[in-house]
Design a protein around this motif. Sequence first.
Motif, PDB file in Angstrom:
ATOM      1  N   TYR A 241       0.832  -1.159  -0.009  1.00 17.44           N
ATOM      2  CA  TYR A 241       0.018  -0.006   0.050  1.00 17.44           C
ATOM      3  C   TYR A 241       0.914   1.047  -0.042  1.00 17.44           C
ATOM      4  CZ  TYR A 241      -3.806  -3.049   1.115  1.00 17.44           C
ATOM      5  OH  TYR A 241      -5.069  -4.106   1.301  1.00 17.44           O
ATOM      6  N   ARG A 289      -2.572   7.102  10.920  1.00 15.93           N
ATOM      7  CA  ARG A 289      -3.695   7.142  10.134  1.00 15.93           C
ATOM      8  C   ARG A 289      -3.540   6.385   8.887  1.00 15.93           C
ATOM      9  NH1 ARG A 289      -3.374  12.277  12.376  1.00 15.93           N
ATOM     10  NH2 ARG A 289      -5.260  13.183  13.194  1.00 15.93           N
ATOM     11  N   ASN A 292      -3.500   2.546  10.029  1.00 18.59           N
ATOM     12  CA  ASN A 292      -4.927   2.198  10.652  1.00 18.59           C
ATOM     13  C   ASN A 292      -5.603   2.093   9.484  1.00 18.59           C
ATOM     14  OD1 ASN A 292      -4.283   2.277  13.250  1.00 18.59           O
ATOM     15  ND2 ASN A 292      -5.254   4.357  13.688  1.00 18.59           N
ATOM     16  N   GLU A 293      -5.714   3.027   8.096  1.00 16.63           N
ATOM     17  CA  GLU A 293      -6.632   2.703   7.256  1.00 16.63           C
ATOM     18  C   GLU A 293      -6.428   1.343   6.271  1.00 16.63           C
ATOM     19  OE1 GLU A 293      -9.783   3.176   4.488  1.00 16.63           O
ATOM     20  OE2 GLU A 293      -9.204   3.654   6.518  1.00 16.63           O
ATOM     21  N   CYS A 294      -4.953   0.913   6.373  1.00  8.72           N
ATOM     22  CA  CYS A 294      -4.655  -0.225   5.851  1.00  8.72           C
ATOM     23  C   CYS A 294      -5.087  -1.296   6.379  1.00  8.72           C
ATOM     24  CB  CYS A 294      -2.965  -0.218   5.467  1.00  8.72           C
ATOM     25  SG  CYS A 294      -2.469   0.958   4.379  1.00  8.72           S
ATOM     26  N   ARG A 296      -7.464  -1.379   8.466  1.00  8.35           N
ATOM     27  CA  ARG A 296      -9.217  -1.510   8.570  1.00  8.35           C
ATOM     28  C   ARG A 296      -9.637  -2.119   7.213  1.00  8.35           C
ATOM     29  NH1 ARG A 296     -13.181   0.387   6.096  1.00  8.35           N
ATOM     30  NH2 ARG A 296     -12.017   1.589   4.721  1.00  8.35           N
ATOM     31  N   LEU A 297      -8.962  -1.941   6.347  1.00  9.80           N
ATOM     32  CA  LEU A 297      -9.269  -2.539   5.005  1.00  9.80           C
ATOM     33  C   LEU A 297      -9.182  -4.193   5.180  1.00  9.80           C
ATOM     34  CD1 LEU A 297      -7.451  -0.363   2.435  1.00  9.80           C
ATOM     35  CD2 LEU A 297      -9.925  -0.417   2.504  1.00  9.80           C
TER      36      LEU A 297
END
Length: 386
Positions: A241, A289, A292-294, A296-297
């Motif tokens: 990512y 952030r 965390n987003e990676c 969360r996916l």
Amino acid sequence: MKVTVDQSCPDATTYRAARVKSLFNVEDATRFTHTAALDIDDTDWRIGIIVGPSGSGKTSLGRRVFGPDAMWENLDWPDDAPIVDAIAPDGDFDAVTAALGAVGLGDVPAWLRPYRVLSNGERFRADLARLIAEHPAQVVVDEFSSVVDRQIARVGAGAFAKSWRRTTGQAVLLSCHYDILDWVQPDWVYETDTATFTRGSVQYRRPRIEVDIRQGGWGLWPYFEPHHYLKMPLMVAGRCYVAFIDGEPIAHLGMATSYLNTRNGPAVEARACRMVVLPEWQGAGVGMRFLNECCRLQHAGEGVLPGRRMTTRFHTSHPHLNAALRRDPKWRQMSAALHGASKKTSSRTMAASRKKNQSGAGIGTGYGGHLRAVQGHRYIGEREAA
């Protein structure tokens, strides 16, 4: 507080000086005066900024706010000691590394270099880390962010302000750049060119950062690898990512999968590593952030295994990042290995391997027994945290 600057010098009488006076109709250049009304006698503030063009009296005003002894002089960096040793040498190690991470100097290899070999951007952040670690009660910093790239200046200024507010000290920053105001969000600002004093940080808002995250292969890893503290082979069957701001890559994270045994039988889990945020964006709050987003996916089934909901494991030895993960309720710490494996066992394994390969060289070597602070964390998501 009323601060008056009144400076004078002898009148120049040389030929060139006389010619300049004649050409530009300058009658008297021997005196400079400036009076500033600063409403800062109380202690209910942490950061103030005196801003204006060069030659407008910023340094002279700064010397009179807390007295000349409060001017920050950071010229005594040792030539040969790494900065991690030079910053607060009698202080706590964790406090020093936390200060380095807090101001955005997260490149671990840079911690091991002397100040004299660092880039201007790294020196700027090292100076801020030293100021945070020493945290004097009152300090005035001249030429704040003046000699670095403006992107590094803005992000570094914002990171410093966030860290400084955790102390009890008062800092006055002297700068000729207005672009740091929204990032620092100072408690007061004095503009020397207009003699304007403004109290309160309400009018300053840190700019919103729009980040685009894309999944792909390892094609951009060479762009980030110089800033990662480990030199190891790439993850087997891993995906990557990459975070972009205005089309420019600024952060990287590798993601793979692994099996683990649970009470309910085997399960699959995501494994994240190779996280890097480029130096000019360290300290902006993008890294956590992005991570965390990676994760969360993966937890939502939108990650490297589409349709498969997974928790994510992440290991790091970076003290600042470990502290941030412990503070985040979406993460749970699951391990903390403070030293490596048995060196004797490692030596026997390596010797057996070399014997198998019909080579007896280097049998006395082995990994393990060394100090290491690798800590493991698991992303459990917002719902489980709640």
